[in-house]
Design an enzyme around this catalytic site. Structure first.
Site, PDB file in Angstrom:
ATOM      1  N   CYS A   6      61.827  86.807   6.107  1.00  0.00           N
ATOM      2  CA  CYS A   6      63.016  86.279   6.583  1.00  0.00           C
ATOM      3  C   CYS A   6      64.012  87.004   6.820  1.00  0.00           C
ATOM      4  O   CYS A   6      64.250  88.103   6.059  1.00  0.00           O
ATOM      5  CB  CYS A   6      63.163  85.298   5.458  1.00  0.00           C
ATOM      6  SG  CYS A   6      64.799  84.182   5.728  1.00  0.00           S
TER       7      CYS A   6
ATOM      8  N   CYS B  80      69.350  86.975   1.117  1.00  0.00           N
ATOM      9  CA  CYS B  80      69.523  86.181  -0.264  1.00  0.00           C
ATOM     10  C   CYS B  80      69.097  87.147  -1.339  1.00  0.00           C
ATOM     11  O   CYS B  80      67.917  87.552  -1.371  1.00  0.00           O
ATOM     12  CB  CYS B  80      68.891  85.082  -0.304  1.00  0.00           C
ATOM     13  SG  CYS B  80      69.124  84.023   1.069  1.00  0.00           S
TER      14      CYS B  80
ATOM     15  N   CYS C  12      65.663  86.744  -3.381  1.00  0.00           N
ATOM     16  CA  CYS C  12      64.432  86.246  -2.611  1.00  0.00           C
ATOM     17  C   CYS C  12      63.637  87.419  -2.243  1.00  0.00           C
ATOM     18  O   CYS C  12      63.945  88.192  -1.592  1.00  0.00           O
ATOM     19  CB  CYS C  12      64.807  85.410  -1.378  1.00  0.00           C
ATOM     20  SG  CYS C  12      63.538  84.435  -0.624  1.00  0.00           S
TER      21      CYS C  12
ATOM     22  N   CYS D 153      55.668  69.225  -0.634  1.00  0.00           N
ATOM     23  CA  CYS D 153      56.937  69.940  -0.076  1.00  0.00           C
ATOM     24  C   CYS D 153      56.430  71.083   0.648  1.00  0.00           C
ATOM     25  O   CYS D 153      55.489  71.628  -0.078  1.00  0.00           O
ATOM     26  CB  CYS D 153      57.840  70.256  -1.215  1.00  0.00           C
ATOM     27  SG  CYS D 153      58.553  68.962  -2.141  1.00  0.00           S
TER      28      CYS D 153
ATOM     29  N   CYS E 255      58.308  66.205   2.300  1.00  0.00           N
ATOM     30  CA  CYS E 255      59.435  67.104   2.300  1.00  0.00           C
ATOM     31  C   CYS E 255      59.225  68.443   2.899  1.00  0.00           C
ATOM     32  O   CYS E 255      57.995  68.981   2.807  1.00  0.00           O
ATOM     33  CB  CYS E 255      59.960  67.060   0.625  1.00  0.00           C
ATOM     34  SG  CYS E 255      61.306  68.355   0.599  1.00  0.00           S
TER      35      CYS E 255
ATOM     36  N   CYS F 260      67.491  66.547  -0.299  1.00  0.00           N
ATOM     37  CA  CYS F 260      67.027  67.417  -1.594  1.00  0.00           C
ATOM     38  C   CYS F 260      67.918  68.660  -1.569  1.00  0.00           C
ATOM     39  O   CYS F 260      67.576  69.446  -0.630  1.00  0.00           O
ATOM     40  CB  CYS F 260      65.579  67.700  -1.498  1.00  0.00           C
ATOM     41  SG  CYS F 260      64.922  68.624  -2.974  1.00  0.00           S
TER      42      CYS F 260
ATOM     43  N   ARG G 104      65.492  67.573 -10.751  1.00  0.00           N
ATOM     44  CA  ARG G 104      64.102  68.459 -10.873  1.00  0.00           C
ATOM     45  C   ARG G 104      64.119  69.566 -11.504  1.00  0.00           C
ATOM     46  O   ARG G 104      65.073  70.394 -11.269  1.00  0.00           O
ATOM     47  CB  ARG G 104      63.591  68.339  -9.330  1.00  0.00           C
ATOM     48  CG  ARG G 104      62.229  69.155  -9.465  1.00  0.00           C
ATOM     49  CD  ARG G 104      61.404  69.199  -8.120  1.00  0.00           C
ATOM     50  NE  ARG G 104      61.279  68.003  -7.563  1.00  0.00           N
ATOM     51  CZ  ARG G 104      61.623  67.645  -6.384  1.00  0.00           C
ATOM     52  NH1 ARG G 104      62.508  68.239  -5.800  1.00  0.00           N
ATOM     53  NH2 ARG G 104      61.721  66.171  -6.066  1.00  0.00           N
TER      54      ARG G 104
END
Length: 322
Positions: A54, A58, A61, A98, A129, A189, A261
């Protein structure tokens, strides 16, 4: 019955966080009982359909191409394999499946490859999702047409703290995607991560941003950071148990009809902490031993936990008000 508000001030949210712990939990649990069966928890599963590489930075991550975390990049999974794993998850009690891909934003060609996955999972009778990064308005409409039920796009932290966590996008980028998703009439979400070096005011600001969307998120995942070696946040100090539980409780008070959640980080939570989270208003978890690239309790452990706490997993994903 708690009213749905989209006009919270930061001062009001900070006042909730400042309540004595017992008073806060009593208020949150009372609101939870008004809107949900307090002994039902919805089960979701999360599959990483495309791993690593990616371009975002971040700081938490493992999938960022900016850091050496030892993670092997993998191309997008084949549809048949995704559907096989979805069926296995369903057999273990999952009601929402998901699928996450490590993209900054999907190309239209990539989106075309994900759509058969969405359609296949939906044909099994589960809710669908995906989390694919930032979307254009047109892409959101495409996903709606494909039958997508939920789109996950976490805001991660407060607007004020955001640039300390990510520099390759800004906070408004997150809100723009959420707006596109809501415009397409897809359920949102969206939640955040605790343990990114934020303070309590940042947590209050994050929840304020979520609750002040034009419609509250249908699901609010709250993650406890799992520090990844090789990332800038590998040695960051985690929040205390009471700080995490407070955040669950405040989220329940501010978003009384949203499903809250317990997401990443449950391997670090003991039985008592998870029980208090459920008492404070959490009513959903992720099943399965892996959440994207981090560990998660196995399903047998969760079933044992539910049995000890007298919790019945919800078979229909749309938790109804009582």
């Amino acid at each position: 019955m708690a009213e749905l508000r989209n006009d919270w001030t930061l001062k009001e949210v900070e006042a909730l966080f400042a309540l004595p712990f017992n008073d806060l939990l009593f208020q949150a649990h009372s609101i939870h009982r008004q809107n949900f069966d307090p002994n039902q928890v919805q089960i979701s599963s999360l599959l990483n359909i495309k791993t690593g590489a990616c371009p975002e930075d971040c700081s938490y991550c493992s999938q960022s191409s900016k850091y050496d975390t030892g993670l092997e990049r993998e191309k997008l999974m084949e549809v048949d394999l995704v559907l096989q794993q979805a069926k296995e998850a369903q057999d273990k009690g999952t009601t929402r499946f998901c699928m996450g891909a490590a993209w900054r934003n999907p190309t239209d060609k990539s989106l075309d490859k994900v759509i058969p996955m969405i359609q296949g999972v939906k044909a099994m009778g589960m809710e669908t999702c995906v989390t694919l990064g930032m979307l254009t308005q047109e892409q959101a409409f495409t996903l709606k047409e494909a039958g997508l039920d939920y789109y996950n796009h976490n805001i991660d932290t407060s607007k004020e703290h955001y640039s300390n966590v990510v520099t390759t996008r800004n906070f408004q980028d997150r809100l723009n995607t959420l707006e596109s998703v809501q415009n397409a009439d897809i359920h949102v979400c969206s939640g955040g991560i605790l343990g990114l070096g934020e303070n309590q005011t940042d947590r209050a600001s994050m929840l304020r941003s979520l609750s002040n969307l034009k419609t509250h998120p249908d699901s609010v995942p709250l993650n406890l950071l799992v520090p990844i070696p090789g990332t800038p946040f590998e040695n960051i100090k985690p929040p205390t148990e009471s700080e995490f539980i407070r955040t669950i409780a405040v989220a329940r008070i501010m978003m009384p009809k949203s499903v809250v959640r317990l997401s990443a980080g449950r391997t670090e939570m003991g039985e008592a902490m998870q029980a208090l989270c459920f008492f404070a208003g959490a009513n959903s978890i992720f099943y399965g031993e892996q959440l994207l690239t981090t560990d998660n309790p196995n399903t047998n452990s969760d079933q044992d936990l539910f049995a000890r706490l007298g919790i019945n997993q919800k078979q229909v994903d749309n938790l109804q008000s009582v």
